[in-house]
Design an enzyme around this catalytic site. Sequence first.
Site, PDB file in Angstrom:
ATOM      1  CD1 TRP A 103      -2.597   1.723   0.495  1.00  0.00           C
ATOM      2  CD2 TRP A 103      -1.999   1.866   2.647  1.00  0.00           C
ATOM      3  NE1 TRP A 103      -3.302   2.761   1.059  1.00  0.00           N
ATOM      4  CE2 TRP A 103      -2.962   2.858   2.389  1.00  0.00           C
ATOM      5  CE3 TRP A 103      -1.485   1.758   3.941  1.00  0.00           C
ATOM      6  CZ2 TRP A 103      -3.418   3.754   3.362  1.00  0.00           C
ATOM      7  CZ3 TRP A 103      -1.930   2.640   4.918  1.00  0.00           C
ATOM      8  CH2 TRP A 103      -2.888   3.631   4.615  1.00  0.00           C
TER       9      TRP A 103
ATOM     10  CG  ASP B  67      -2.316  -2.789   7.192  1.00  0.00           C
ATOM     11  OD1 ASP B  67      -1.890  -1.955   6.374  1.00  0.00           O
ATOM     12  OD2 ASP B  67      -3.452  -2.700   7.741  1.00  0.00           O
TER      13      ASP B  67
ATOM     14  CE  LYS C  50     -10.079   0.134   2.368  1.00  0.00           C
ATOM     15  NZ  LYS C  50      -9.036   0.892   3.078  1.00  0.00           N
TER      16      LYS C  50
END
Lengths: 411, 462
Positions: free
Chosen positions: B190, B271, B307
């Site tokens: 990311w 993560d 999300k």
Amino acid sequence: MSSQHPDGSVFSNIVRAPEDPILGVTVAYNKDTSPIKLNLGVGAYRTEEGKPLVLNVVRRAEQLLVNDPSRVKEYLPIVGLAEFNKLSAKLIFGADSPAIQENRVTTVQGLSGTGSLRVGAEFLARHYYQHTIYIPVPTWGNHPKIFTIAGLSVKTYRYYDPETRGLDFKGLLEDLGAAPTGAIVLLHACAHNPTGVDPTLEQWEQIRQLMRSKGLLPFFDSAYQGFASGSLDADAQSVRMFVADGGECLAAQSYAKNMGLYGERVGALSIVCKAADVASRVESQLKLVIRPMYSNPPIHGASIVATILKDSDMYNEWTVELKAMADRIISMRQLLFDALRDRGTPRDWSHIIKQIGMFTFTGLNTEQVAFMTKEYHIYMTSDGRISMAGLSSRTVPHLADAIHAAVTRIP
Amino acid sequence: MASTMLSLVSAALPLQENHKGKMNLGSSDCSTFLRKEKRNPFMKTKSFGRINMAIAVNTSRFEGVTMAPPDPILGVSEAFRADNSLMKLNLGVGAYRTEELQPYVLNVVKKAENLMLERGENKEYLPIEGLAAFNKVTAELLFGAGNPVIEQQRLATVQGLSGTGSLRLAAALIERYFPGAKVLISSPTWGNHKNIFNDARVPWSEYRYYDPKTVGLDFDGMISDIKAAPEGSFVLLHGCAHNPTGIDPTPEQWEKIADVIQEKNHIPFFDVAYQGFASGSLDADASSVRLFAARGMELLVAQSYSKNLGLYAERIGAINVVCSSADAAARVKSQLKRIARPMYSNPPIHGARIVANVVGDPALFNEWKEEMELMAGRIKNVRQKLFDSLSAKDKCGKDWSFILKQIGMFSFTGLSKVQSENMTNKWHVYMTKDGRISLAGLSLAKCEYLADAIIDSFHCVS
């Protein structure tokens, strides 16, 4: 596990941090089982019944938001809710501010006052050539931590005079006068925390002239706009004075107290620049500070603020509720002063009614404070600061008794 | 009179007095330059630019500030908004969209918010570590209720500002207590990971991850690089649905990754931004984290509810630190608080309350699981349709099956920077320059158009 770690933990060298001195007061208060305990620690408004308050206008705004079927929870831009930013700038600088009209102001949504100060400090540490910031003595306990961690070097200027329990104006001017050119200066816009001692307008003007002549960069912390005097405009005078002279400054705003949005973490950082294109570039760099810290700010509190500020009815309702909070605090000041006078408590307590805002700097020392906590279950920060917002007409007598006892029994 | 004089002077910025007569605010100011170098070893030094004496009086003290480039991910949405084409498609940021390409607020979230409004809860400051009820449910969601790390109180959980904020707290902890320790991040990862560690002044290096030849995991490279890193490094792992590639290790591979991490006394740092979104099952998506915890390892886990609960803008997440003892966990938690206080004092309540209400209520939790499966299911359908469209339209016989093998919100198309630009410039398809597309922003209806764009960019642009 590595042999370097005797107890098998990689975290074995991590020691326990002490409780935060201000927030730790509430932790201690919560542990106390006494029915007469009183929390005068953190600056959160309480009603006459000693309850937290959610403003009616805030509830109204929330109702509107939650019931709005078109509302979504998409990421805000890195700089936050645009409408909120514009309205916040107008609130602090005045809707007619030339700086706003000339697009010389960049405003980014921040995590209440703390987050806005931190982003501003990080920006200055990266982009401003002077890395020294002057903070008043005393100041909010979190200020030096914020600036130091951001990479600024913290120095102090005299502010509170314990003799007069007022402003050491001469000392202030001397210390700022001796500051290196271009140094950053933290200014409490109104209702200085923890002392409640503010410069007069004439004194502000002198501070302004001195600072401009030395090219000192003002960094305002405005956490109590509207809460100090009850008037939003009056409480913004110091900031507007500096903007009016065409110079540059930073201003961190918080809506924690004046809109009672404490836990929503809503605030803003504005940087007033000399030119619009500078403001635009500055904004782009603020985004680089924010993105690796939390990406973009939380929407809920900012939406509430925007809803209220842009609707004239709700705005007016807010000013009425805000004034009511400010007035209640002013009346608590009077009650406490009267109660001490009635008890014949030694010393001059007139500073209680002269100081302004949520806090009173009582002048009590750490031993006296500890005594009051132990014997009277009164919780306050060890610097003698009490939150007037935590008092009611019912509890004032208890506090007055405690202060009386502390002052007469402990030197 | 004196005050008037003072007023005139006050309007001027006496830049000519700065630096004892020096006019430049640029790199010729050695002390500033060196000080900046020392303070920010992992950041490029900014230059301040020259100030012309003649205009010093009216020049901003921020004149030398340069325009920063737009964020590579969030900037995509900005560019998309500015595009007037009717064909435009936003496959940039990982934000879930319905088949109608509308943002989606989960029903359970609306229910929770209405409950909260009815209850009329106050807005008092949370403790620095966040909402206790949230911290409890988030730990249970991640590790499973009754997990030994929770029972034995070996877990420090602190509410953070979504994934970013939680990663940043952990990064600051690493910088302070593991000086010199490196974080190993996957290549690619990311985009914001590097920024977070840079700003936190934590050195990082990359381990091989994505193999463009197989469009799969370069497992040997990954193991080799993790092995080669200095002992006691932090290894950043994506719990599931690797971003940007969508390529996850198999359970067997996770075991081997855990082996080499233990061998080198590295510290795993997960993560977890897509728990529930990868496979559709919350538990299955947490299996990698639970595998490591079950081995008795100490580890860090950053969580995000952006999300899986659609709470993007509420900024709700957590940093979890599994320690070998309850005492260590208490100490670690206290230091995480110490890091949070000068950053934002205490975290925002709204998102935390929503999560606590949804995850903490059995009925709402079950409803959430159903909505979660629907969202993940829609993405799987879109993957299939895109694969079918590409296979049908592509005359060159390229193997597009990687689209079906990849998991989560994103697909790593393998498109180059130039090809990705073609996607945008010619086809009005907005994506990140690393070739990542967000399938969450794709509808079944748009699959054919996207397939045309991808085929054109692949074969006609080099």
